[in-house]
Design an enzyme around this catalytic site. Structure first.
Site, PDB file in Angstrom:
ATOM      1  N   HIS A 281       0.857  -1.198   0.000  1.00 62.79           N
ATOM      2  CA  HIS A 281       0.000   0.000   0.000  1.00 62.79           C
ATOM      3  C   HIS A 281       0.883   1.234   0.000  1.00 62.79           C
ATOM      4  CE1 HIS A 281      -3.919   1.988   1.671  1.00 62.79           C
ATOM      5  NE2 HIS A 281      -3.230   2.838   0.917  1.00 62.79           N
TER       6      HIS A 281
ATOM      7  N   HIS B  34       1.270   4.772  -2.504  1.00 67.06           N
ATOM      8  CA  HIS B  34       0.929   5.591  -3.672  1.00 67.06           C
ATOM      9  C   HIS B  34       2.223   6.251  -4.130  1.00 67.06           C
ATOM     10  CE1 HIS B  34      -3.426   5.267  -2.714  1.00 67.06           C
ATOM     11  NE2 HIS B  34      -2.956   5.165  -1.473  1.00 67.06           N
TER      12      HIS B  34
ATOM     13  N   HIS C 259      -9.680   0.951  -1.597  1.00 69.40           N
ATOM     14  CA  HIS C 259      -9.636   1.650  -0.313  1.00 69.40           C
ATOM     15  C   HIS C 259     -11.069   1.641   0.215  1.00 69.40           C
ATOM     16  CE1 HIS C 259      -5.736   3.050  -1.578  1.00 69.40           C
ATOM     17  NE2 HIS C 259      -5.606   3.921  -0.596  1.00 69.40           N
TER      18      HIS C 259
ATOM     19  N   GLU D 206     -11.566   3.557   5.398  1.00 66.87           N
ATOM     20  CA  GLU D 206     -10.552   4.493   5.906  1.00 66.87           C
ATOM     21  C   GLU D 206     -11.311   5.612   6.629  1.00 66.87           C
ATOM     22  OE1 GLU D 206      -8.323   6.639   2.902  1.00 66.87           O
ATOM     23  OE2 GLU D 206      -6.699   7.133   4.294  1.00 66.87           O
TER      24      GLU D 206
ATOM     25  N   ASP E  20       1.477   3.970   2.675  1.00 65.43           N
ATOM     26  CA  ASP E  20       0.510   4.891   2.076  1.00 65.43           C
ATOM     27  C   ASP E  20       1.198   6.026   1.305  1.00 65.43           C
ATOM     28  OD1 ASP E  20      -2.094   5.383   1.406  1.00 65.43           O
ATOM     29  OD2 ASP E  20      -2.748   6.081   3.369  1.00 65.43           O
ATOM     30  N   ASP E  21       1.438   7.162   1.974  1.00 60.09           N
ATOM     31  CA  ASP E  21       2.047   8.331   1.320  1.00 60.09           C
ATOM     32  C   ASP E  21       3.193   8.830   2.200  1.00 60.09           C
ATOM     33  OD1 ASP E  21      -0.070   8.859  -0.895  1.00 60.09           O
ATOM     34  OD2 ASP E  21      -1.225   8.601   0.949  1.00 60.09           O
TER      35      ASP E  21
HETATM   36  N1  HPA Z   1      -6.646   7.525   0.869  1.00 59.60           N
HETATM   37  C1  HPA Z   1      -7.340   7.700  -0.252  1.00 59.60           C
HETATM   38  N2  HPA Z   1      -6.782   8.097  -1.374  1.00 59.60           N
HETATM   39  C2  HPA Z   1      -5.480   8.304  -1.395  1.00 59.60           C
HETATM   40  C3  HPA Z   1      -4.711   8.141  -0.258  1.00 59.60           C
HETATM   41  C4  HPA Z   1      -5.337   7.717   0.938  1.00 59.60           C
HETATM   42  O1  HPA Z   1      -4.728   7.539   2.009  1.00 59.60           O
HETATM   43  N3  HPA Z   1      -3.443   8.439  -0.607  1.00 59.60           N
HETATM   44  C5  HPA Z   1      -3.454   8.759  -1.914  1.00 59.60           C
HETATM   45  N4  HPA Z   1      -4.672   8.685  -2.391  1.00 59.60           N
HETATM   46 ZN    ZN Z   2      -3.843   4.679   0.286  1.00 60.78          ZN
END
Ligand code: HPA
Ligand code: ZN
Length: 347
Positions: free
Chosen positions: A21, A23, A201, A204, A282-283
């Site tokens: 996971h 991006h 996703h 969340e 994630d990011d």
């Molecule tokens: N959630 C949803 N979309 C996203 C995320 C995330 O954490 N990071 C990049 N796009």
């Molecule tokens: Zn994500």
């Protein structure tokens, strides 16, 4: 003065693991953002690296996405996507990642006039180089943006047709609440027919019902985040029974205020409930750490044992889209690492 290595950090870094996971646009560090803005003569809303970093304080998912999409504007050419991904693979390899399945958001780029082919060819060049340089395997997952309509996702799937052999799957990301999986049922069915694995996703920020939709209406192969499933015991039992992999991102959860602090992160509860949970980043350029730091910080805050950390790493390989024989090889390497670490601790 010499720095004493932190044993927990060393363990978490050396632990063989799969990143499931991530991006790639979320690995754009401010230094690279500023450098690419200069190279491509693109205006960005920050005058310096420090100013960019100072803006990385989020109140929810949307407040992050606004900055994430603005940052992605500096990515223009295949070379930019190559450089972005090459920097990420170097970091991932240093973090013990032996297999990576990374998301990219084509629509974020095609909507700005960047050709789909430039995005994918740049990422693939970096992936090939990382396989040679680090011995890691890399798969690409194309993510549909859920704030756009399903027809736009279909147009993206059509653009991907010449590249289908280079993609392992599709995902669904961006603004969750108000954009349920049901909105994309047809394009996910077409993606499945095209031979792609399916990720979403869900849970969340969205309710447990979105997770249920991802299971029933999409037929997902893997669930990204999924935290809010915990509000529904029947759903939890089903996720455990069906061995659905949840790609959990603790530093992201805290940054986006889905969890108050790491000290109350539900990762232990997920494991105790029998969920196949894993830890990912994630990011990472925006949320304060790559995958090893996600493992370390969560382990420290939640008192995770080496055994639990090995389980999380095991789940990352089990949840991957690698063929069974490759999964078996990764699990054997993980077992060897765990045995070696246990022997070292015992002496
Ligand atoms: N959630 C949803 N979309 C996203 C995320 C995330 O954490 N990071 C990049 N796009
Ligand atoms: Zn994500």
């Amino acid at each position: 003065m010499t720095d004493t290595p932190d044993p927990l950090a060393s363990f978490c870094t050396a632990l063989p693991k799969a990143e499931l996971h991530l991006h790639i646009e979320g690995s754009l560090e401010p230094e690279m953002m500023v450098a690419l803005a200069r190279r491509n003569r693109v205006a960005i809303p920050f005058r310096s690296v420090e100013e960019a970093r100072a803006a990385y304080r989020f109140t929810d998912l949307q407040s992050f996405l606004d900055i994430y999409y603005a940052g992605a504007d500096v990515l223009r050419t295949a070379e930019d996507f190559h450089d972005l991904a090459a920097a990420y693979f170097d970091r991932a390899a240093a973090d013990g990642v032996t297999h990576a399945e990374i998301f990219f958001d084509p629509q974020t780029h095609t909507h700005r006039g960047v050709p789909f082919d430039a995005v994918v060819s740049g990422l693939l060049a970096a992936a090939g180089a990382a396989e040679a340089k680090h011995g890691m395997s890399v798969f690409l997952i194309m993510s549909y943006l859920r704030h756009l309509d399903e027809e736009d996702a279909f147009a993206t799937l059509r653009m991907a047709e010449p590249w289908l052999g280079d993609l392992v799957g599709v995902g669904l990301d961006s603004s969750e609440v108000g954009n349920p999986p049901s909105k994309f049922a047809r394009v996910f069915a077409a993606s499945r027919d095209a031979g792609l694995k399916l990720c979403c996703h869900a849970g969340e920020e969205g309710p447990p019902d979105y997770v249920r939709q991802a299971l029933d209406l999409i037929g997902i192969d893997r669930l990204d985040h999924g935290n809010r499933s915990l509000e529904d015991p029947v759903l939890v039992a089903r996720l455990a029974r069906e061995a659905v992999t949840l790609t959990v991102c603790p530093l992201s959860n805290v940054s986006l205020r889905n969890v108050d602090t790491l000290a109350v992160h539900p990762i232990n509860r997920m494991l105790d409930l029998g969920l196949r949970a894993t830890i990912h980043s994630d990011d990472p350029a925006y949320f304060g750490g790559y995958i090893a730091e996600n493992f370390r910080a969560t382990a420290q805050a939640r008192g995770l044992s080496h055994g639990q950390l090995v389980t999380l790493a095991r789940n990352s390989f089990l949840g991957s889209f690698l063929p069974d024989a490759a999964i078996a090889r990764h699990l054997a390497a993980l077992d060897a690492f765990a045995a070696g670490a246990a022997a070292a601790t015992a002496t």
